[in-house]
Design a protein around this motif. Structure first.
Motif: not given
Length: 157
Positions: A12-13, A15-16, A20, A119-120
């Protein structure tokens, strides 16, 4: 200044921070894929016979929609060997350092042409936008995130 953060990267991280790095291009490409599918659908509803070009437009539309997810999945497959240990990020007055189980990367400030805050992640662009390195915000405390945001603002101006 010496700011240190650590993060164990999961899918998940990964991918984020990868998304970005792509920025708004992802949504533009996906909209282009939807447009290709919409054109074929409107053509079919209008009574046009199905042609070879329609089949190609359907394939292209789906490929454009899923392209970035495929890129991320392939990237994760390569990076998953590096995620057994936390990644360490150090931001100093002279450089930005990334330490993983197998690599150590040092980005000198004079080689960083732009910092974009997402955002991430923060996206550090090297040279003339030839490559970019994402640094996940989740690796840092809220106080350190504010310091890096200020640094990014200073580097932008």
């Amino acid at each position: 200044m010496h700011i240190v953060g650590e993060l164990t990267i999961d899918y998940t991280t990964f991918r984020r921070i990868t998304m970005a790095g792509f920025g708004r291009t992802v949504w533009r490409v996906r909209l282009l894929g939807l447009l290709a599918l919409l054109i074929v659908a409107v053509s079919a509803l209008a009574g046009s016979s199905f042609r070879h070009i329609d089949f190609l437009a359907i394939i292209a539309g789906f490929m454009l929609i899923i392209m970035y997810d495929v890129i991320i999945a392939l990237g994760w497959r390569r990076a998953s060997t590096l995620v057994e240990q936390p990644w360490r990020y150090e931001i100093t007055d002279s450089s930005v350092n990334i330490h993983t189980a197998q690599t150590d990367i040092a980005l000198q400030w004079d080689g960083i042409s732009k910092i974009r805050t997402a955002r991430h992640a923060w996206i550090f662009t090297l040279g003339r936008a030839s490559s970019a390195v994402p640094i996940p915000r989740a690796a840092f405390s809220a106080e350190n995130q504010k310091q890096i945001d200020k640094l990014a603002e200073i580097r932008r101006s």
